[in-house]
Design an enzyme around this catalytic site. Structure first.
Site, PDB file in Angstrom:
ATOM      1  N   SER A  18       0.802  -1.225   0.000  1.00  0.00           N
ATOM      2  CA  SER A  18       0.000   0.000   0.000  1.00  0.00           C
ATOM      3  C   SER A  18       0.835   1.276   0.000  1.00  0.00           C
ATOM      4  CB  SER A  18      -0.965  -0.007   1.193  1.00  0.00           C
ATOM      5  OG  SER A  18      -1.933  -1.022   1.044  1.00  0.00           O
ATOM      6  N   LYS A  68      -9.565  -6.294  10.754  1.00  0.00           N
ATOM      7  CA  LYS A  68     -10.714  -5.798   9.982  1.00  0.00           C
ATOM      8  C   LYS A  68     -12.047  -5.899  10.731  1.00  0.00           C
ATOM      9  CE  LYS A  68      -8.749  -6.383   5.372  1.00  0.00           C
ATOM     10  NZ  LYS A  68      -8.992  -6.843   3.991  1.00  0.00           N
ATOM     11  N   ASP A 105     -12.833  -2.887   0.068  1.00  0.00           N
ATOM     12  CA  ASP A 105     -12.551  -4.211  -0.494  1.00  0.00           C
ATOM     13  C   ASP A 105     -13.643  -4.649  -1.463  1.00  0.00           C
ATOM     14  OD1 ASP A 105     -10.104  -4.798   0.673  1.00  0.00           O
ATOM     15  OD2 ASP A 105     -10.982  -5.743   2.441  1.00  0.00           O
TER      16      ASP A 105
END
Length: 285
Positions: A18, A68, A105
């Site tokens: 990222s 998450k 996502d």
């Protein structure tokens, strides 16, 4: 003079691509900001958010394994999509210091499938392998596209629970991941006019992880293989799929797609997607 910044958090985090993605876009757009990687353990997650909430230069963060779902009760608000999915991969800080969880996502995963999803089909099915936070987003995204789902996990009860929590109903199935490891002589019916996906939504096949045991006799002719693993990009799962005659989509496609959605939330400008091929070459080094 302070600079605004965003970052990616996880445990581990050193493998994350990222920073390279967001750094590439910041440079191309001439934005004076940074994107960093920050190692955050489960025990340190609450303290991390408390500190960043007070930092007016912090735009937010991307969230990777294993946070998450654990991050949800620590946030002030969830948008509708992340609440539906039950997993957050992006946190945005508002000017007031309030932290909003969202999920990019879903959009990132579906993006490369758009051309395949556009036609009408007689039947659509996806075999999704994995039961983590990314799998939840993928299941939710595919359900929105009217696919019948077979969710496979090492714990089938967990897979069933995910389907139930997402309100998927009885037409979807939960199975043991080991079911797909051995060859089958199942005779698939005529797949003309059908869409079939096989998705590795687990970390299996990643560097440092066990391989994913999937025998391609379980996939109908013409199926699309999609692996969200990015380290390595060329996984054994994808190589075996191509050898069996299937089309493939690698994890960089989803990674770049979901990052673009997060980038705009962090920095207020659309990612320059016309440079995707150059970016892919950088990420493949």
């Amino acid at each position: 003079m302070s600079r605004s910044y965003a970052e990616v958090i996880g445990d581990p985090i050193a493998q994350s691509k990222s920073p390279a993605i967001h750094g590439f876009w910041l440079e191309r757009l001439g934005i004076d900001a940074e994107y960093r990687a920050c190692h955050v353990t489960a025990e340190g997650l609450a303290d991390y958010l408390a500190a960043r909430r007070e930092d007016s230069d912090w735009r937010g963060c991307n969230v990777t394994m294993p946070h998450k779902q654990a991050i949800i009760p620590l946030l002030g608000q969830l948008d509708d999509l992340s609440a539906e999915v039950g997993a957050v991969n992006t946190v945005v800080r508002e000017a007031t210091g309030s932290l909003i969880g969202t999920n990019t996502d879903v959009g990132g995963f579906v993006e490369p499938l758009r051309t395949h999803l556009r036609p009408q089909h007689l039947f659509r099915m996806a075999r999704v392998l994995g039961t983590g936070g990314a799998a939840r987003a993928i299941v939710a995204g595919l359900a929105r596209e009217n696919l019948v789902l077979v969710l496979a996990g090492r714990d089938p009860a967990k897979a069933r629970k995910i389907l139930d929590e997402l309100g998927m109903g009885g037409e979807h199935h939960a199975v043991d991941l080991a079911h797909f490891a051995d060859p089958t002589d199942f005779a698939f019916d005529d797949r003309e006019g059908c869409l079939d996906l096989v998705v590795n939504a687990s970390p299996l096949g990643m560097h440092g992880q066990p391989p994913l045991a999937f025998d391609w006799s379980h996939a109908p002719p013409g199926a699309i293989a999609y692996d969200i693993v990015t380290d390595p990009v060329e996984t054994e799962f994808l190589r075996d799929a191509r050898a069996a005659g299937h089309r493939t989509i690698d994890g960089l496609v989803m990674l770049i797609g979901q990052a673009a959605l997060a980038f705009e939330k962090f920095f207020g400008m659309a990612a320059p997607r016309e440079h995707d091929e150059e970016l892919r070459r950088i990420l493949m080094r």
